[in-house]
Design a protein around this motif. Structure first.
Motif, PDB file in Angstrom:
ATOM      1  N   GLU A 118      48.923  -5.732  53.314  1.00  0.00           N
ATOM      2  CA  GLU A 118      49.118  -4.472  52.591  1.00  0.00           C
ATOM      3  C   GLU A 118      47.802  -3.978  51.972  1.00  0.00           C
ATOM      4  O   GLU A 118      47.499  -2.782  52.022  1.00  0.00           O
ATOM      5  CB  GLU A 118      50.186  -4.659  51.496  1.00  0.00           C
ATOM      6  N   ASN A 165      52.446  -8.959  39.844  1.00  0.00           N
ATOM      7  CA  ASN A 165      53.315  -9.327  40.967  1.00  0.00           C
ATOM      8  C   ASN A 165      52.730  -8.970  42.330  1.00  0.00           C
ATOM      9  O   ASN A 165      53.142  -9.527  43.336  1.00  0.00           O
ATOM     10  CB  ASN A 165      54.724  -8.743  40.797  1.00  0.00           C
ATOM     11  N   PHE A 166      51.778  -8.004  42.362  1.00  0.00           N
ATOM     12  CA  PHE A 166      50.993  -7.769  43.575  1.00  0.00           C
ATOM     13  C   PHE A 166      49.522  -7.741  43.163  1.00  0.00           C
ATOM     14  O   PHE A 166      48.884  -6.699  43.184  1.00  0.00           O
ATOM     15  CB  PHE A 166      51.404  -6.478  44.280  1.00  0.00           C
ATOM     16  N   ILE A 170      48.343  -4.246  45.123  1.00  0.00           N
ATOM     17  CA  ILE A 170      48.391  -3.064  44.247  1.00  0.00           C
ATOM     18  C   ILE A 170      47.052  -2.858  43.552  1.00  0.00           C
ATOM     19  O   ILE A 170      46.575  -1.731  43.419  1.00  0.00           O
ATOM     20  CB  ILE A 170      49.571  -3.147  43.256  1.00  0.00           C
ATOM     21  N   THR A 239      50.636   0.611  37.363  1.00  0.00           N
ATOM     22  CA  THR A 239      51.855  -0.005  37.898  1.00  0.00           C
ATOM     23  C   THR A 239      52.233  -1.138  36.969  1.00  0.00           C
ATOM     24  O   THR A 239      51.397  -1.988  36.659  1.00  0.00           O
ATOM     25  CB  THR A 239      51.636  -0.535  39.327  1.00  0.00           C
ATOM     26  N   GLU A 265      53.909   3.857  38.330  1.00  0.00           N
ATOM     27  CA  GLU A 265      54.900   3.243  39.227  1.00  0.00           C
ATOM     28  C   GLU A 265      55.490   2.099  38.413  1.00  0.00           C
ATOM     29  O   GLU A 265      54.797   1.137  38.097  1.00  0.00           O
ATOM     30  CB  GLU A 265      54.189   2.757  40.481  1.00  0.00           C
ATOM     31  N   ARG A 298      59.655  -8.132  42.405  1.00  0.00           N
ATOM     32  CA  ARG A 298      59.151  -6.890  42.976  1.00  0.00           C
ATOM     33  C   ARG A 298      59.874  -5.766  42.265  1.00  0.00           C
ATOM     34  O   ARG A 298      61.084  -5.864  42.018  1.00  0.00           O
ATOM     35  CB  ARG A 298      59.499  -6.770  44.464  1.00  0.00           C
ATOM     36  N   CYS A 299      59.168  -4.677  42.008  1.00  0.00           N
ATOM     37  CA  CYS A 299      59.862  -3.568  41.366  1.00  0.00           C
ATOM     38  C   CYS A 299      60.878  -2.967  42.326  1.00  0.00           C
ATOM     39  O   CYS A 299      61.830  -2.332  41.915  1.00  0.00           O
ATOM     40  CB  CYS A 299      58.879  -2.522  40.873  1.00  0.00           C
ATOM     41  N   SER A 300      60.683  -3.217  43.635  1.00  0.00           N
ATOM     42  CA  SER A 300      61.607  -2.691  44.635  1.00  0.00           C
ATOM     43  C   SER A 300      62.849  -3.561  44.808  1.00  0.00           C
ATOM     44  O   SER A 300      63.790  -3.171  45.498  1.00  0.00           O
ATOM     45  CB  SER A 300      60.882  -2.618  45.982  1.00  0.00           C
ATOM     46  N   TYR A 451      66.833   2.909  51.732  1.00  0.00           N
ATOM     47  CA  TYR A 451      66.830   2.035  52.906  1.00  0.00           C
ATOM     48  C   TYR A 451      68.240   1.942  53.474  1.00  0.00           C
ATOM     49  O   TYR A 451      69.160   1.535  52.778  1.00  0.00           O
ATOM     50  CB  TYR A 451      66.320   0.648  52.515  1.00  0.00           C
ATOM     51  N   ILE A 457      62.809  -4.028  50.580  1.00  0.00           N
ATOM     52  CA  ILE A 457      61.479  -4.364  50.049  1.00  0.00           C
ATOM     53  C   ILE A 457      60.417  -4.239  51.134  1.00  0.00           C
ATOM     54  O   ILE A 457      60.734  -4.083  52.317  1.00  0.00           O
ATOM     55  CB  ILE A 457      61.438  -5.796  49.475  1.00  0.00           C
ATOM     56  N   GLY A 458      59.156  -4.296  50.689  1.00  0.00           N
ATOM     57  CA  GLY A 458      58.058  -4.366  51.646  1.00  0.00           C
ATOM     58  C   GLY A 458      57.707  -3.044  52.288  1.00  0.00           C
ATOM     59  O   GLY A 458      57.412  -2.981  53.483  1.00  0.00           O
ATOM     60  N   ALA A 459      57.698  -1.973  51.489  1.00  0.00           N
ATOM     61  CA  ALA A 459      57.334  -0.655  52.008  1.00  0.00           C
ATOM     62  C   ALA A 459      55.993  -0.721  52.741  1.00  0.00           C
ATOM     63  O   ALA A 459      55.038  -1.328  52.259  1.00  0.00           O
ATOM     64  CB  ALA A 459      57.257   0.342  50.863  1.00  0.00           C
ATOM     65  N   PHE A 466      55.495   4.815  48.839  1.00  0.00           N
ATOM     66  CA  PHE A 466      56.351   4.123  47.885  1.00  0.00           C
ATOM     67  C   PHE A 466      56.210   4.640  46.454  1.00  0.00           C
ATOM     68  O   PHE A 466      55.108   4.817  45.960  1.00  0.00           O
ATOM     69  CB  PHE A 466      56.035   2.625  47.905  1.00  0.00           C
TER      70      PHE A 466
HETATM   71  C1  UN1 Z   1      56.019  -3.512  42.770  1.00  0.00           C
HETATM   72  O1  UN1 Z   1      56.763  -4.445  42.980  1.00  0.00           O
HETATM   73  O2  UN1 Z   1      55.364  -3.456  41.720  1.00  0.00           O
HETATM   74  O3  UN1 Z   1      58.088  -2.147  48.714  1.00  0.00           O
HETATM   75  C2  UN1 Z   1      55.829  -2.390  43.703  1.00  0.00           C
HETATM   76  C3  UN1 Z   1      57.752  -3.142  48.083  1.00  0.00           C
HETATM   77  C4  UN1 Z   1      56.442  -3.128  47.343  1.00  0.00           C
HETATM   78  C5  UN1 Z   1      56.756  -2.988  45.893  1.00  0.00           C
HETATM   79  C6  UN1 Z   1      55.539  -2.793  45.092  1.00  0.00           C
HETATM   80  N1  UN1 Z   1      55.602  -2.066  47.815  1.00  0.00           N
HETATM   81  O4  UN1 Z   1      58.436  -4.132  48.015  1.00  0.00           O
END
Ligand code: UN1
Length: 512
Positions: A118, A165-166, A170, A239, A265, A298-300, A451, A457-459, A466
């Motif tokens: 990513e 978390n990333f 990120i 973020t 975000e 993950r925020c997702s 989705y 997850i995992g855009a 995202f």
């Molecule tokens: C985050 O968890 O802070 O799609 C955002 C996804 C990631 C999420 C990133 N891009 O799972």
């Protein structure tokens, strides 16, 4: 016998290079306080961070602002080329990056590889975008005898504040966008994960960004607050938690300074709506992936599963069965599906939440922690809680805890109302084989990423831009066509081409 360990692989290659890591601002003499960085796997100290004090942070912005003209003078095509070199370097240095993602961020091998992928994608995508938007000022329509050009200039000092978390993807995504737009960038990593950020900064400089265009600002909340408060900070990309985004927004509004945009975000109480026509095997797999992979950090991630009553018992049994298969363990071990949560505070928060749920709701499944996990690691077993109603989940719970609510046929509108009532708008899943159901949900809800019949997850950069709205933040979406322009200031030059010798091409000089 097939179990291979990344730590064994890296024993002689990575470890030696990783010993005694430091994250510090490259500017000498800024006041800082030294904080140890501990691995979430076993609590071992793996390096140290030189947290800038509030005074140090203010001095950094002062210093950074002096380099704005030089950063803007780097042609857009040269910035794009440097980003592409950075992408190639990241691919080449997968070893140390993977090791640090595991040691500092607790990332499994699978998550670590996806995260490097990513980060690389962000660099290449924003390189392409920089050329598309910034290299040649766009000619806008107008009457004969007049020329109108839209150009994108640097905003000045851009501040990027990234989450643990990333810690690579990120961090690099924000920084790459800010650099691509010609800004001087101050990058404040999460206080838990500054070491991988330091590695990424070194790599971006090696790829061709001048030392004075990018400054690492390790620190805690006080450091971030001082960076935001400084009047020369011209943009903030953030973020992290919704609460911190509110604080940044208030702090920016309180400054006696030019208005600075905020790209935020933040969190989500993300829902998945499953009806009776959904394919159970696929639901089980996608639920477990969305709720428990990356330890739900993950925020997702999926937090709230709405399952139609008629199929609920069967679906939940399958979900629990799939969740029971997850192996929690040392993230450097290839066999581990789920690693530790980031720190003791997160673990304690999750334990408090599950205890509260046990008292008032129904805990339907609790994963097993295998024997032999390091005592000082932050291990949390995946947990499934059935709620009496959606509103019983009052806030985002950031970790491997899934909440389930049953719904009755014909009450899809109520389900949508419950999702809207969370106030968030980040990701949403829908599993159904009825087009009308998918259409209804998609139209009714305000979330940023939907989705359908897949995991949540995992855009993918470029394909799935995202980001959310409402309590989940304010765009533009990362990895999308509108992101880069926000990091730049627009300027329109309108010229009477009939006057002054008809010199139509003054600004073509800036075109590069
Ligand atoms: C985050 O968890 O802070 O799609 C955002 C996804 C990631 C999420 C990133 N891009 O799972």
């Amino acid at each position: 016998g097939e179990r291979q360990s990344l730590s064994a692989f890296l024993a002689e290659r990575g470890r030696a290079k990783l010993a005694g890591l430091q994250a510090r601002c490259a500017l000498p003499d800024l006041p800082a306080e030294i904080a140890p960085i501990r691995s979430p796997i076993d609590g071992a100290v793996i390096g140290e961070s030189h947290h800038l004090t509030a005074e140090g942070a203010a001095a950094l912005v002062e210093a950074a602002r002096r380099h704005v003209p030089a950063a803007e003078a780097m042609p857009a095509r040269a910035r794009a080329a440097a980003l592409r070199r950075a992408a190639a370097l990241m691919e080449e240095r997968r070893g140390p990056l993977m090791a640090l993602l595991a040691l500092e961020g607790g990332k499994t091998v699978e998550d670590g590889l996806a995260e490097i992928r990513e980060a690389v994608d962000f660099c290449r995508f924003y390189a392409d975008e920089a050329e598309r938007l910034f290299a040649d000022p766009a000619r806008l329509p107008g009457p004969t005898g007049e020329e109108n050009r839209l150009r994108y200039r640097s905003r000045g000092v851009a501040l990027a504040i990234s989450p643990w978390n990333f810690p690579l993807a990120i961090f690099v995504g924000q920084v790459a966008a800010a650099l691509a737009a010609g800004n001087v960038v101050i990058a404040k990593p999460a206080e838990q994960t500054p070491l991988i950020a330091a590695l990424a900064v070194d790599l971006l400089k090696e790829a061709g960004f001048p030392a004075d265009s990018l400054f690492l600002a390790p620190g805690d909340g006080a450091t971030g607050a001082a960076l935001v408060a400084h009047p020369a900070t011209a943009l903030v990309a953030f973020t992290g938690s919704t609460e911190t985004a509110f604080a940044i927004n208030r702090a920016l509004a309180a400054r006696n300074a030019p208005i600075a945009p905020l790209i935020a975000e933040t969190g989500g109480i993300n829902a998945l709506i499953v009806d009776a026509t959904a394919l159970p095997e696929q639901v089980a797999d996608d639920v477990v992936t969305s709720a428990f992979r990356s330890a739900g950090q993950r925020c997702s991630a999926l937090r709230l599963l709405f399952v139609q009553e008629d199929v609920a018992d069967r679906m939940l049994a399958m979900v629990a069965g799939a969740a029971a298969e997850l192996l929690i363990g040392d993230p450097r071990d290839l066999a581990s599906d789920v690693g530790p949560v980031i720190d003791a505070e997160q673990k304690a928060m999750l334990e408090r939440h599950v205890a509260k749920m046990r008292a008032t709701q129904r805990v339907r499944f609790e994963g097993r922690l295998p024997d032999g996990l390091p005592q000082a690691g932050h291990w949390v077993a995946p947990t499934i809680v059935e709620l009496d109603r959606a509103a019983s989940l009052e806030r985002e719970v950031f970790g491997p805890v899934l909440h389930v609510v049953r719904w009755k046929a014909g009450e899809l509108d109520k389900v949508c109302a419950a999702v809207e009532a969370t106030g968030y708008g980040l990701t949403l899943g829908v599993h159904s084989r009825i087009d009308e159901t998918i259409r209804f949900v998609t139209e009714r809800l305000t979330v940023g990423n939907i989705y359908v019949n897949r995991n949540m997850i995992g855009a993918v950069v470029g394909s799935q831009p995202f980001g959310g709205s409402a309590l989940s933040g304010t765009g533009p979406k990362a990895g999308g066509p509108n992101y880069l322009a926000r990091f730049a200031r627009e300027q329109v030059v309108s010229t009477n081409t009939a006057a002054a010798g008809g010199n139509a091409s003054l600004i073509a000089m800036d075109s590069r």
